[in-house]
Design an enzyme around this catalytic site. Structure first.
Site, mmCIF file in Angstrom:
data_model
loop_
_atom_site.group_PDB
_atom_site.id
_atom_site.type_symbol
_atom_site.label_atom_id
_atom_site.label_comp_id
_atom_site.label_asym_id
_atom_site.label_seq_id
_atom_site.Cartn_x
_atom_site.Cartn_y
_atom_site.Cartn_z
ATOM 1 N N PHE A 232 0.866 -1.188 0.000
ATOM 2 C CA PHE A 232 0.000 0.000 0.000
ATOM 3 C C PHE A 232 0.904 1.240 0.000
ATOM 4 O O PHE A 232 0.749 2.158 0.788
ATOM 5 C CB PHE A 232 -0.926 0.042 1.218
ATOM 6 C CG PHE A 232 -1.764 -1.184 1.432
ATOM 7 C CD1 PHE A 232 -2.960 -1.362 0.759
ATOM 8 C CD2 PHE A 232 -1.370 -2.167 2.331
ATOM 9 C CE1 PHE A 232 -3.751 -2.484 0.980
ATOM 10 C CE2 PHE A 232 -2.149 -3.291 2.551
ATOM 11 C CZ PHE A 232 -3.346 -3.460 1.874
ATOM 12 N N ASP A 254 1.477 -1.384 -4.894
ATOM 13 C CA ASP A 254 0.285 -0.554 -4.825
ATOM 14 C C ASP A 254 -0.624 -0.916 -5.983
ATOM 15 O O ASP A 254 -0.163 -1.452 -6.998
ATOM 16 C CB ASP A 254 0.646 0.937 -4.888
ATOM 17 C CG ASP A 254 -0.457 1.826 -4.324
ATOM 18 O OD1 ASP A 254 -0.444 2.082 -3.101
ATOM 19 O OD2 ASP A 254 -1.338 2.249 -5.085
ATOM 20 N N ALA A 283 -3.166 -5.560 -3.113
ATOM 21 C CA ALA A 283 -2.191 -5.813 -2.056
ATOM 22 C C ALA A 283 -2.330 -7.207 -1.462
ATOM 23 O O ALA A 283 -1.323 -7.894 -1.232
ATOM 24 C CB ALA A 283 -2.328 -4.752 -0.961
ATOM 25 N N ASP A 303 0.716 -0.220 5.013
ATOM 26 C CA ASP A 303 0.059 1.035 5.388
ATOM 27 C C ASP A 303 -1.209 1.197 4.545
ATOM 28 O O ASP A 303 -1.252 2.011 3.622
ATOM 29 C CB ASP A 303 1.021 2.202 5.156
ATOM 30 C CG ASP A 303 0.429 3.544 5.554
ATOM 31 O OD1 ASP A 303 -0.576 3.557 6.296
ATOM 32 O OD2 ASP A 303 0.968 4.584 5.127
ATOM 33 N N CYS A 343 -5.198 4.034 9.525
ATOM 34 C CA CYS A 343 -5.685 5.417 9.565
ATOM 35 C C CYS A 343 -7.184 5.446 9.809
ATOM 36 O O CYS A 343 -7.859 6.411 9.470
ATOM 37 C CB CYS A 343 -5.323 6.151 8.283
ATOM 38 S SG CYS A 343 -5.973 5.406 6.776
#
Length: 399
Positions: A232, A254, A283, A303, A343
């Site tokens: 990622f 990615d 991914a 990530d 996130c």
């Protein structure tokens, strides 16, 4: 709008006025008396907020089309939300960033945490990219842009309308140039000794993720002499930092070919193209394929985007984080490092860590947690708003 003509909205008796007095910045639609007059207010209207006993609480921006019907702007009853008001908020935010950073490449405004609810501003030298994810910011965009130019001296201001928050607010998705001109090429950004190429008009979000800067730096310290996998990767975030830190090789994975092309440009700009490779694809599929190939790396970083952007998505999101950990852990050399990031503000640190440990355990590995990282200081936390502390990075050493 003059003070005397400012409309007043009022909380219902059961609303949590105490939380608002203690700094919580949002009023939800089910907390407000939503009579015909309130529902008729135009999105972005500035109003006075009172509690059920008619005591003043603050000046708020109203959007009857949003679940967050009111956003706290100022607790001074005499405040006027105009260019000067924006300038004062921006100047206060700029003072912190100029103390922290040697060059003007950072998040300048981090929404509620910097006193501008729903507004994101990322700075790239003499260009600022604004994400106005609240209706009042759209309505007052001329004042906001004028204040931003006056305080910072930037020559170009771009509006990025791609934020998920704009959809929730019922706003348009039209990008535009507010001042100056859009750059005709990616902008090189120096961070942690690496060079990143930020596409300010066609890239994700505002073009670059500044929030991971300190976690890039920590991971780069582990990468000297190492083989690194960055999944990622976007425009090469952890991979390029690792190369700057002395990695012998880095592989970026990615799903976006344009993002990987920007990563390759960044590696070339920093003289590391010969140590850098990319692999485009889903991914999860690439992680599984690398496992079948018996690929091994000294440092593996994952990530991903927000798998749990809200509470209804939490359970599925945690399963996805667990799956990432389960697929990536077998790729780590014994004694090597696995960096797992989230996130998702809906997944708090304990929930995310638990999902990661379950995945690592189910891969047959045993882990030490050696570091917990968060967003950099240009993404300050608003203690009263858990959503402002969305980023988490866990660094494990695997046996």
């Amino acid at each position: 709008m003059t003070q005397s003509s400012t409309p007043t909205i009022r909380l219902i008796p059961k609303a949590n006025a105490r939380a608002l007095r203690r700094g919580f910045p949002w009023v939800f639609a089910n907390e407000l008396v939503t009579d015909r007059r309130t529902r008729a207010l135009e999105p972005g209207t500035i109003a006075r907020l009172e509690d059920a006993e008619r005591r003043f609480l603050g000046i708020v921006a109203v959007n009857p089309n949003s679940r967050i019907i009111g956003r706290m702007l100022d607790r001074d009853e005499e405040a006027v939300i105009d260019k000067n008001w924006f300038a004062a908020r921006i100047a206060h935010a700029l003072q912190l960033r100029e103390r922290l950073f040697d060059a003007p490449f950072y998040r300048l405004i981090h929404a509620e945490s910097d006193g501008l609810p729903g507004v994101i501003v990322d700075r790239f030298g003499d260009t600022c990219v604004v994400q106005p994810n609240a209706a009042y910011a759209d309505v007052l965009m001329d004042d906001l842009a004028a204040a931003l130019a006056e305080v910072t001296g930037v020559k170009n201001i771009l509006k990025n309308a791609g934020g998920r928050g704009r959809t929730l607010e019922g706003l348009d998705d039209e990008d535009k140039v507010l001042l100056g001109a859009a750059p005709d090429a990616p902008v090189p950004v120096q961070m942690n000794g690496a060079t990143y190429m930020a596409d300010l008009t066609g890239g994700q979000k505002t073009g670059l993720f500044y929030d991971q800067r300190p976690n890039h730096a920590f991971t780069a310290r582990l990468a000297d002499g190492a083989k690194v996998l960055d999944v990622f990767s976007h425009v090469g975030g952890f991979a390029l930092a690792a190369l700057a830190g002395g990695a012998v090789s880095a592989l970026s994975v990615d799903g976006s070919a344009p993002a990987l092309e920007l990563a390759q440009q960044g590696a070339a700009a920093m003289g590391a193209a010969d140590r850098f490779e990319t692999r485009q694809g889903d991914a999860f599929d690439v992680l599984a394929a690398l496992g079948e190939e018996n690929a091994i790396f000294d440092v593996v970083v994952c990530d991903p985007p927000a798998f749990a952007p809200n509470k209804p998505a939490l359970e599925a999101g945690l399963r996805a984080y667990e799956r990432v950990a389960r697929l990536s852990a077998p790729l780590v050399e014994k004694g090597g490092y696995l960096v797992l990031c989230s996130c998702s503000h809906a997944a708090d640190l304990n929930a995310f860590q638990g999902a990661c440990l379950r995945g690592i355990g189910r891969s047959g590995r045993w882990a030490q947690l050696v570091h917990t990282g968060f967003a950099g200081p240009d993404h300050p936390l608003m203690p009263q708003l858990a959503e402002s502390g969305y980023l988490k990075a866990l660094v494990f050493r695997l046996q």
